[in-house]
Write a protein that holds these residues in place. Structure first.
Motif, short mmCIF file in Angstrom:
data_model
loop_
_atom_site.label_atom_id
_atom_site.label_comp_id
_atom_site.label_asym_id
_atom_site.label_seq_id
_atom_site.Cartn_x
_atom_site.Cartn_y
_atom_site.Cartn_z
N UNK A 204 0.86 -1.19 0.00
CA UNK A 204 0.00 0.00 0.00
C UNK A 204 0.89 1.23 0.00
N UNK A 205 0.43 2.28 -0.66
CA UNK A 205 1.25 3.48 -0.78
C UNK A 205 0.36 4.71 -0.91
N UNK A 206 0.98 5.87 -0.72
CA UNK A 206 0.31 7.15 -0.95
C UNK A 206 1.08 7.93 -2.01
N UNK A 207 0.32 8.61 -2.86
CA UNK A 207 0.90 9.59 -3.78
C UNK A 207 0.73 10.97 -3.15
N UNK A 208 1.82 11.73 -3.10
CA UNK A 208 1.79 13.11 -2.61
C UNK A 208 2.41 14.01 -3.68
N UNK A 209 1.88 15.23 -3.78
CA UNK A 209 2.40 16.19 -4.75
C UNK A 209 2.77 17.48 -4.04
N UNK A 210 3.81 18.10 -4.55
CA UNK A 210 4.14 19.47 -4.19
C UNK A 210 4.14 20.27 -5.49
#
Length: 246
Positions: free
Chosen positions: A234-240
């Motif tokens: 399981x993972x999360x995508x994060x953006x800046x």
């Protein structure tokens, strides 16, 4: 605040979306300490982080990253009888390999079905997600991204759904895109597509079939778990990003 990673410029995505895009690579042997200001030159910086890495997620949030989407990766063992998939087989529908003439309807379907993904506002513009997945399925048909695209068709030859597949290695394949056509309702098409992918793996002597989906896609989560796939990660995508102009 800082993180240890390398910054990988994503040329293809930058060109396609018209936004300078990079991704943090935490596994690169040449990684170094990255400070927030070093990412300011990019419109978007992506980071995919294991859901168990809570400290890393907190550090990224302090550097201006925002949660975009969660992702679950499944693994399905090939080589044993799969009663759930076999029970969903249709006596009238058939499976065929997609051809060049199928690209236009497949592009139209992918653009409609995959309109909501991690390529969403405010980081991307309306319609970007659909354009991205329309190109993906086209490349799958011609074998330049995923390696093949299988279709489930009814007795009249109408396409009911599609699934693209990629060879990862001698033992493993991955589903790229899987979807029923927008007008195909309540016919068990998802299960038939999984059966088509399963049988393709058997024919190509694969031992494992991988597939990922976003955590908001409840229908896909149910399909893969009912098909006997287990959660691999399981993972999360994060953006800046600098997205004030959108």
């Amino acid at each position: 605040m800082s993180v240890r990673a390398s910054i990988e410029f994503l040329q293809w995505e930058s060109d396609f979306f018209g936004r300078s895009t990079a991704k943090l690579n935490f596994a690169d042997a040449g990684s170094e300490i990255i400070l927030a200001y070093q990412m300011d030159k990019y419109d978007i910086v992506q980071a995919k982080v294991s859901a168990s890495e809570s400290t890393m997620i907190d550090d990224l949030a302090s550097m201006g990253f925002s949660l975009v989407e969660g992702e679950i990766d499944f693994a399905l063992t090939i080589g044993t009888e799969n009663a759930y998939l076999t029970a969903g087989a249709s006596a009238t529908n058939r499976v065929e390999v997609a051809q060049i003439d199928d690209i236009v309807p497949l592009r139209n379907a992918a653009e409609a079905v995959f309109s909501n993904s991690r390529f969403r506002a405010p980081w991307y513009q309306e319609g970007d997600s659909g354009r991205f997945y329309a190109l993906w399925i086209e490349k799958a048909v011609i074998g330049t991204f995923d390696h093949t695209c299988l279709l489930v068709k009814d007795a009249s030859g109408e396409i009911l759904g599609f699934v693209s597949l990629r060879n990862l290695d001698a033992d493993t394949a991955r589903i790229g895109l899987l979807a029923k056509m927008p007008k195909a309702k309540g016919q068990g098409i998802g299960r038939q597509l999984m059966l088509a992918a399963f049988n393709w793996c058997v024919q190509h002597q694969k031992r494992q079939l991988n597939v990922a989906t976003q955590i908001s896609n409840v229908a896909a989560l149910n399909l893969y778990s009912h098909s006997g796939a287990s959660i691999a990660s399981t993972a999360y995508w994060l953006y800046r990003g600098q997205h004030d102009s959108i």
